[in-house]
Design a protein around this motif. Structure first.
Motif, short mmCIF file in Angstrom:
data_model
loop_
_atom_site.label_atom_id
_atom_site.label_comp_id
_atom_site.label_asym_id
_atom_site.label_seq_id
_atom_site.Cartn_x
_atom_site.Cartn_y
_atom_site.Cartn_z
N ALA A 119 0.87 -1.31 0.12
CA ALA A 119 0.08 0.02 -0.02
C ALA A 119 0.89 1.24 0.16
CB ALA A 119 -0.92 0.04 1.18
N LEU A 120 1.96 1.33 0.74
CA LEU A 120 2.83 2.43 0.93
C LEU A 120 3.57 2.60 -0.55
CD1 LEU A 120 4.07 2.04 4.47
CD2 LEU A 120 2.42 3.79 3.55
N ALA A 121 4.05 1.63 -0.96
CA ALA A 121 4.77 1.47 -2.29
C ALA A 121 3.73 1.81 -3.47
CB ALA A 121 5.31 0.24 -2.62
N GLY A 122 2.45 1.64 -3.29
CA GLY A 122 1.57 1.91 -4.20
C GLY A 122 1.20 3.46 -4.24
N GLY A 123 1.75 4.28 -3.38
CA GLY A 123 1.51 5.65 -3.27
C GLY A 123 0.44 6.05 -2.08
N ALA A 124 0.06 5.23 -1.39
CA ALA A 124 -0.92 5.83 -0.29
C ALA A 124 -0.10 6.75 0.38
CB ALA A 124 -1.07 4.49 0.43
N ARG A 125 -0.90 7.87 0.80
CA ARG A 125 -0.45 8.97 1.60
C ARG A 125 -1.03 9.18 2.69
NH1 ARG A 125 0.44 14.43 -1.17
NH2 ARG A 125 1.97 14.37 0.65
N PRO A 126 -0.70 8.62 3.93
CA PRO A 126 -1.51 8.60 5.05
C PRO A 126 -1.98 10.06 5.45
CG PRO A 126 0.54 7.84 5.44
CD PRO A 126 0.47 8.03 3.89
N ARG A 127 -3.09 10.40 6.01
CA ARG A 127 -3.37 11.67 6.69
C ARG A 127 -2.49 11.95 7.90
NH1 ARG A 127 -8.55 11.99 8.82
NH2 ARG A 127 -8.42 14.26 8.85
N ARG A 128 -2.26 10.89 8.64
CA ARG A 128 -1.81 11.10 9.99
C ARG A 128 -0.36 10.28 10.00
NH1 ARG A 128 -5.52 10.44 13.90
NH2 ARG A 128 -7.16 10.49 12.26
N ASP A 129 0.65 10.65 10.99
CA ASP A 129 1.79 9.78 11.07
C ASP A 129 1.54 8.35 11.13
OD1 ASP A 129 3.08 12.16 10.96
OD2 ASP A 129 4.26 12.12 12.64
N LEU A 130 2.07 7.39 10.70
CA LEU A 130 1.88 6.02 10.89
C LEU A 130 3.55 5.44 11.60
CD1 LEU A 130 0.94 4.79 7.65
CD2 LEU A 130 -0.43 5.64 9.27
N HIS A 419 -4.63 -8.66 -2.86
CA HIS A 419 -4.78 -7.53 -3.64
C HIS A 419 -5.95 -6.76 -2.85
CE1 HIS A 419 -1.75 -8.27 -6.76
NE2 HIS A 419 -2.34 -9.50 -6.87
N PHE A 420 -6.99 -7.31 -2.81
CA PHE A 420 -8.26 -6.73 -2.06
C PHE A 420 -7.78 -6.02 -0.69
CE2 PHE A 420 -11.39 -6.88 1.30
CZ PHE A 420 -12.45 -6.26 0.75
N GLY A 421 -7.08 -6.82 0.20
CA GLY A 421 -6.55 -6.17 1.28
C GLY A 421 -5.55 -4.78 1.33
N THR A 422 -4.76 -5.00 0.07
CA THR A 422 -4.07 -3.78 -0.01
C THR A 422 -4.66 -2.61 -0.70
OG1 THR A 422 -2.34 -5.43 -1.04
CG2 THR A 422 -2.29 -3.12 -1.59
N ARG A 423 -5.70 -2.76 -1.25
CA ARG A 423 -6.72 -1.44 -1.59
C ARG A 423 -7.38 -1.02 -0.39
NH1 ARG A 423 -7.97 -5.27 -5.96
NH2 ARG A 423 -9.85 -5.47 -5.09
N VAL A 424 -8.07 -2.14 0.51
CA VAL A 424 -8.57 -1.61 1.62
C VAL A 424 -7.68 -0.83 2.65
CG1 VAL A 424 -9.78 -2.30 3.60
CG2 VAL A 424 -10.37 -3.33 1.44
N LEU A 425 -6.40 -1.26 2.87
CA LEU A 425 -5.65 -0.87 3.89
C LEU A 425 -5.25 0.63 3.11
CD1 LEU A 425 -3.27 -3.70 4.97
CD2 LEU A 425 -4.57 -2.28 6.41
N ALA A 426 -4.77 0.78 2.05
CA ALA A 426 -4.56 2.00 1.11
C ALA A 426 -5.80 3.15 1.38
CB ALA A 426 -4.52 1.89 -0.11
N ARG A 427 -6.89 2.84 1.39
CA ARG A 427 -8.12 3.67 1.56
C ARG A 427 -8.07 4.04 2.93
NH1 ARG A 427 -12.01 4.11 -2.12
NH2 ARG A 427 -11.84 2.46 -3.94
N PHE A 428 -8.02 3.09 3.81
CA PHE A 428 -7.94 3.34 5.32
C PHE A 428 -6.95 4.12 5.90
CE2 PHE A 428 -6.49 2.21 9.66
CZ PHE A 428 -7.56 2.56 10.35
N LEU A 429 -5.82 3.92 5.37
CA LEU A 429 -4.62 4.72 5.87
C LEU A 429 -4.79 6.42 5.21
CD1 LEU A 429 -1.65 2.30 5.55
CD2 LEU A 429 -2.75 2.83 7.53
N GLU A 430 -5.36 6.53 4.14
CA GLU A 430 -5.34 7.91 3.62
C GLU A 430 -6.40 8.74 4.31
OE1 GLU A 430 -3.64 7.25 -0.94
OE2 GLU A 430 -5.79 7.05 -0.65
N ASN A 431 -7.51 7.75 4.73
CA ASN A 431 -8.66 8.47 5.18
C ASN A 431 -9.07 8.63 6.72
OD1 ASN A 431 -9.51 9.20 2.58
ND2 ASN A 431 -10.12 7.16 2.16
N CYS A 432 -8.39 7.49 7.24
CA CYS A 432 -8.55 7.69 8.85
C CYS A 432 -8.09 8.82 9.53
CB CYS A 432 -7.99 6.13 9.52
SG CYS A 432 -6.33 6.30 9.62
#
Length: 432
Positions: A119-130, A419-432
């Motif tokens: 998810a991070l390699a795919g460009g997910a940009r978290p709103r908050r520090d991880l 692949h499903f889990g990676t997409r879900v995690l990317a959405r969550f990390l960007e929006n939580c």
């Protein structure tokens, strides 16, 4: 873009078998692999050892809004043993076959580590520090991993108010009352505590042919019989109550939680979904080990046993008081291991964000909280005041025996699920 299947396969190929009591293949090679991957993404990391080879990797990923509190994303790099003679494929080959990635750790829990990295390699940009913590020794007692990190390096988790990790967010197909296939996604919001007890019975040694009303073995057997026969009362924690009510509503099954009989009936009426909650409506006390004597015609002066106790949030004091009553004359108890139960808020922005991310990828998702019957490293991180959730999302096909995978023979994970889990995690990390 990094492929999550290749990442997971690479991690499986590191034999990080943990047999307990510091008898383990070192996690360091896997930790170094993760650290190198993060370095390639421009994310600095640290590899820390609690003992030679027992390594964990820690990193902090800056969020787009530094004012927000941080999220801990934690998983473990070690795995339980696997006997290759029992498997259909070599357990550490990381082989893809028939749409599944096979190998020890495929679902527990190198899949989660791989999905976070992808998810991070795919460009997910978290709103908050991880804060990323991929640790050693979860499959034993965590003393060389999470518990050591919390005790020795609490500053690494500064600002973290919530965490996600294993045992939640996977598809559980359940038939509704009208025949629909309901896509249930349980998310862990609590865990029963773990208390491993050693019971010691003391008595008067003597010859086996003579009467002895102070026989330590007899005293111990009596205590174990009383403990094993005890039916503990129903206790509805917030997670369990919410699971029963919301799952019942989703399946069209009425539930009556006003009495113990009603709770037991509700669990039964939920069918396969009831198996998820069955271990967590009551505490459990299970005798597992016995040791006494050295010769058949000698009554020993002591006898010992071990009991696996799992305790629901808010019930420790009453449970141990009742246990002490059951022990009887001449029998005492002590902790071999003691990790109290943990509990996070059920209705929270964190839970809402997880549900939203799942529904974005599966519009039919019914997301419910649940309480884990066993335990994870959440028991370490909750000591820092972090609200810990079980959220390692996976899409699973109908009929897939997911709950038999962890620690089981022929452990495997669906490629599509990764692949499903990676997409879900990317959405969550960007929006939580």
């Amino acid at each position: 873009m990094a492929d999550v299947v290749e990442l997971c396969a690479d991690l499986i190929r590191f034999d990080t078998t943990n047999r307990g009591n510091n008898d383990a293949r070192p996690e360091r090679p896997a930790a170094e692999y993760v650290a190198a991957f993060l370095d390639g993404l421009g994310i600095p990391s640290r590899v820390l050892e609690a003992a030679p080879g027992r390594a964990s990797v820690i990193a902090r990923v800056p969020g787009t809004d530094p004012a927000l509190p941080a999220l801990l994303v934690q998983g473990h790099l070690d795995v339980v043993p696997a006997d290759a003679a029992d498997w259909s494929v070599p357990p550490f080959a990381g082989e893809v076959r028939d749409g599944y990635l096979w190998g020890r750790g495929a679902t527990d829990m190198k899949d989660f580590v791989a999905m976070v990295l992808a998810a991070l390699a795919g460009g997910a940009r978290p709103r908050r520090d991880l804060v990323l913590a991929f640790v050693a020794d979860e499959e034993d007692r965590g003393e060389w991993g999470a518990h050591w990190l919390v005790a020795a390096h609490p500053e690494l988790f500064e600002g973290c108010v919530a965490a996600i990790s294993e045992s939640g967010g996977y598809t559980y197909h359940v038939p509704a009352a009208d025949g629909r296939d309901v896509h249930l996604y349980p998310v862990g919001t609590a865990e029963r505590g773990t208390a491993h007890l050693r019971l010691t019975a003391r008595g008067r040694a003597g010859h086996g042919s003579r009467p002895n009303d102070e026989n330590a073995v007899t005293r111990l057997v009596g205590a174990l019989h009383r403990i094993a026969a005890q039916e503990w009362p129903v206790t509805l924690t917030p997670a369990v109550r919410a699971f029963l009510e919301r799952t019942g509503a989703a399946l069209g099954v009425p539930v009556d939680l006003s009495s113990s009989d009603g709770v037991d009936a509700a669990v039964a009426a939920l069918g396969p979904a009831g198996s998820l909650v069955l271990p967590t409506v009551r505490n459990s006390t299970t005798p597992t080990m016995l040791d006494a004597g050295y010769k058949v015609n000698v009554i020993p002066s002591t006898a010992t046993a071990q009991v696996d106790v799992r305790v629901l949030p808010g019930t420790e004091e009453s449970l141990f008081a009742a246990l002490d009553e059951l022990l009887g004359e001449g029998v005492t108890r002590e902790f071999v291991a003691h990790q109290p139960p943990v509990q996070a808020p059920v209705d929270s922005p964190w839970f809402a964000a997880m549900a939203s991310a799942l529904r974005a990828e599966d519009p039919e998702a019914v997301v419910v909280p649940y309480c884990l019957g066993g335990g994870t490293d959440a028991k370490a991180f909750t000591q820092l005041g972090i609200a810990c959730y079980g959220f390692a999302p996976l899409w699973l096909p109908k009929g897939f025996p997911y709950r038999a995978m962890a620690h089981g023979v022929d452990e495997r994970v669906p490629v599509a699920g990764l692949h499903f889990g990676t997409r879900v995690l990317a959405r969550f990390l960007e929006n939580c």
